[in-house]
Design an enzyme around this catalytic site. Structure first.
Site, short mmCIF file in Angstrom:
data_model
loop_
_atom_site.label_atom_id
_atom_site.label_comp_id
_atom_site.label_asym_id
_atom_site.label_seq_id
_atom_site.Cartn_x
_atom_site.Cartn_y
_atom_site.Cartn_z
N LYS A 105 36.92 7.90 1.48
CA LYS A 105 37.25 7.39 0.12
C LYS A 105 38.31 6.32 0.16
O LYS A 105 38.28 5.37 -0.63
CB LYS A 105 37.69 8.54 -0.79
CG LYS A 105 38.90 9.34 -0.26
CD LYS A 105 38.52 10.69 0.26
CE LYS A 105 39.62 11.33 1.05
NZ LYS A 105 39.47 12.76 1.17
N VAL A 132 33.43 11.08 -2.58
CA VAL A 132 33.94 11.59 -3.86
C VAL A 132 33.38 12.97 -4.14
O VAL A 132 32.16 13.17 -4.14
CB VAL A 132 33.56 10.63 -5.03
CG1 VAL A 132 34.12 11.17 -6.35
CG2 VAL A 132 34.07 9.22 -4.78
N ASP A 201 44.63 10.33 -3.48
CA ASP A 201 43.24 10.70 -3.18
C ASP A 201 42.42 10.75 -4.47
O ASP A 201 41.30 10.21 -4.53
CB ASP A 201 43.26 12.07 -2.47
CG ASP A 201 41.87 12.57 -2.12
OD1 ASP A 201 41.40 12.28 -1.01
OD2 ASP A 201 41.27 13.28 -2.96
N LYS A 205 39.23 8.21 -5.64
CA LYS A 205 37.93 8.70 -6.10
C LYS A 205 37.65 8.24 -7.53
O LYS A 205 36.52 7.88 -7.88
CB LYS A 205 37.90 10.23 -5.99
CG LYS A 205 37.96 10.71 -4.53
CD LYS A 205 38.29 12.19 -4.42
CE LYS A 205 38.27 12.68 -3.00
NZ LYS A 205 38.83 14.05 -2.84
N1 HSE Z 1 41.81 16.39 0.70
C1 HSE Z 1 40.63 16.23 -0.08
C2 HSE Z 1 40.63 17.26 -1.19
C3 HSE Z 1 39.41 16.40 0.80
O1 HSE Z 1 41.43 18.19 -1.13
O2 HSE Z 1 39.85 17.14 -2.12
C4 HSE Z 1 38.11 15.99 0.13
O3 HSE Z 1 38.11 14.65 -0.24
#
Ligand code: HSE
Length: 431
Positions: A105, A132, A201, A205
C-alpha cells in the site's frame, strides 16, 4: 497447457502463505484454467533462512533484479514492502513488460499514478488487491463491480492493528501498549507499528480507495492524518456510555458539486451500527453509490492467509489476461482531472469533545459561551465525577451538527483558556 512463470520478490509471511496456497490448488487451477502456474525465481534476503513453505532452493537468489530481468518470468509478485527497492523493482518489471502483483500500500499510495502509466506504456498491468483491507475484494469492487456508479462516500476501518487495539481497550479494558503488543504478536502490525497507530497506513489505503472511486490520483498529502496514538481508555469508556465505539476511519466524501473531502481520524460510530460491530483485526468498507445505494464489504484486513487470498486472486487474474493476451487492455484507473476539495466551512458533523476543566463556579458557562459564539449547539453535557489531584474534572460534550471550521476555531479558543488543562479531545461523530 500453457505454463505461466512467476517471479517472487520476498518470501516472508504473505509470500509463504501464497506459495502454500498455489501448491494446494495446483490441480484445481489447472482444471479451471487453460494454464498452470510455476515459480521460476524467488528473491530472498538470506538463502539459508528457515521457511514456512516448501520451495526448491535452486530457484532462490539474493539478486533481486535477476528476477525482474529474467526473460522466463511472466508475472512478478512484489511482496517485500517499502518504497525504495520495491519501487525500483516494480518499475523495472513493468518496463520489461511483465505483469506485476503487489500487496504494497505504501508503494501504490506514493507512486501509483506513475506505475499505472508505466504499465499502460508497456502494455501490461499492475494489480494491488491486497494493498487495501487484506482479504476484502474492495479494489475489484471499485474498479469493476461498481464501475457504473458515482461513489459518493466511503468510510473504512482499514487497519487491523488499530481496530484490534481499540476493540481490546473497549471490551477488555486493556492498556494501549498491551493491546499493541497483542497485535504485533498476532502478526497484524507493520514492522514499524507507528505506521499503524499514527494513521499513515490507513491514510495510504484511504488515498488508494479515493483515487479509484473518483478516477484521479490522490496522495496522502491530501489527508490530514490523525491516528490512535495517545487515545485514552477514559474516552473509549465515555463514548461507550453513550452507545458509541471509537473507530479509526478512513473516509472519502464526494459532494453534489463534485468536490471531495478525505480524512483519517478517530470517529465515534454507533456501537450497534455495522461499523460499530467490526471487531478485532477485521476491516470493513462502508460505501454509497448513486446506483448501488448503501453497501458494505467486511472481512479480515490483515494476516497471512487473508492477504495471500487477495494476492492469489490478482495472480489468477494476471495469468488469465496474460494467456488471453489482454494485459494492458483494462479500463483506465485514472481518467479525470484533479478534484476540488470541500472546504472545512462546508464540511459538517456532530462532535464529541472532552475537556479537563477546573471544577469551580462559572467555568462551564465560559465554555458554553465560546461554543455559542461559534453557533455550536450542545446535544449533551456530562461532567464526570472522577477528579484529578488538582481538582480538574473531565467534561464530555456532544454537539449537534456544526461546521468543522467553527468547531476547530471554538476548540482552539477553549484550549487557550486558563481553566482548561491538558489537550482537548475532539472526535467527529458519524451520523
Ligand atoms: N498493518 C496492517 C494492518 C497490515 O494492521 O491492517 C495490513 O495492511
Amino acid at each position: 497447457m500453457k505454463e505461466i512463470k512467476i517471479g517472487l520478490l520476498g518470501l516472508g509471511t504473505v509470500a509463504s502463505g501464497l506459495v502454500n496456497a498455489i501448491a494446494d490448488t495446483k490441480d484445481l487451477l489447472a482444471k479451471r484454467n487453460n494454464y498452470s502456474l510455476s515459480i521460476a525465481g524467488i528473491a530472498v534476503r538470506y538463502l539459508n533462512a528457515t521457511r514456512a513453505c516448501e520451495v526448491d532452493s535452486s530457484i532462490l537468489t539474493t539478486d533481486t533484479f535477476s528476477v525482474v530481468n529474467n526473460p522466463d518470468v511472466d508475472i512478478v509478485l512484489e511482496l517485500i514492502g517499502g518504497t525504495t527497492l520495491a519501487y525500483d523493482l516494480v518499475k523495472k518489471a513493468l518496463e520489461n513488460g511483465k505483469a506485476v502483483v503487489s500487496a504494497n500500500k505504501a508503494l501504490i499510495a506514493a507512486h501509483g499514478e506513475e506505475l499505472f502509466q508505466l504499465a499502460e506504456q508497456n502494455n501490461t498491468a499492475i494489480f494491488f488487491e491486497a494493498a487495501v483491507a487484506g482479504g476484502i475484494p474492495i479494489i475489484k469492487a471499485l474498479k469493476e463491480s461498481l464501475a457504473g456508479n458515482h461513489v459518493t462516500s466511503i468510510s473504512g476501518i482499514l487497519n487491523g492493528t488499530c481496530n484490534y487495539i481499540l476493540t481490546q481497550m473497549q471490551e477488555n479494558d486493556q492498556s494501549f501498549d498491551d493491546a499493541l503488543q497483542g497485535a504485533t504478536d498476532l502478526g497484524y502490525a507493520e514492522a514499524d507499528p507507528s505506521l499503524d497507530i499514527d494513521g499513515d497506513d490507513t491514510a495510504q489505503k484511504t488515498a488508494i480507495l479515493a483515487s479509484l472511486a473518483y478516477g484521479t490520483w490522490f496522495g496522502t498529502d491530501a489527508i490530514d492524518i490523525k491516528g490512535i496514538r495517545g487515545i485514552s481508555l477514559s474516552d473509549i469508556q465515555y463514548a461507550k456510555e453513550s452507545g458509541y465505539s471509537i473507530k479509526l476511519l478512513g473516509s472519502y466524501t464526494l459532494n453534489e458539486k463534485g468536490a471531495v473531502a478525505l480524512s483519517t481520524e478517530c470517529t465515534l460510530v454507533r456501537e450497534d451500527s455495522m461499523l460499530g460491530n467490526v471487531k478485532g483485526a477485521f476491516n470493513a468498507v462502508e460505501l454509497e453509490g448513486d446506483l448501488l445505494g448503501p453497501g458494505m464489504l467486511y472481512g479480515q484486513g490483515a494476516g497471512q492467509k487473508p492477504t495471500a487470498s487477495s494476492v492469489f486472486a490478482d495472480l489468477i487474474e494476471a495469468a488469465s489476461q496474460f494467456c488471453n493476451d489482454t494485459l494492458g487492455q483494462q479500463q483506465k484507473m485514472i481518467f479525470r482531472d484533479k478534484a476540488a476539495f470541500i472546504s472545512q466551512e462546508e464540511q459538517s458533523s456532530p462532535f464529541y469533545l472532552r475537556l479537563m476543566l477546573e471544577d469551580c463556579p462559572a467555568v462551564f458557562g465560559k465554555v458554553a459561551l465560546i461554543l455559542g459564539n461559534y453557533g455550536i449547539s450542545m446535544d449533551s453535557v456530562n461532567q464526570k465525577s472522577e477528579a484529578s489531584a488538582d481538582g480538574v474534572k473531565p467534561v464530555v460534550i456532544q454537539t449537534h451538527e456544526v461546521s468543522v471550521e467553527a468547531m476547530n476555531q471554538a476548540v482552539a479558543e477553549i484550549q487557550a483558556s486558563e481553566y482548561v488543562h491538558e489537550q482537548v479531545v475532539l472526535y467527529p461523530i458519524k451520523a
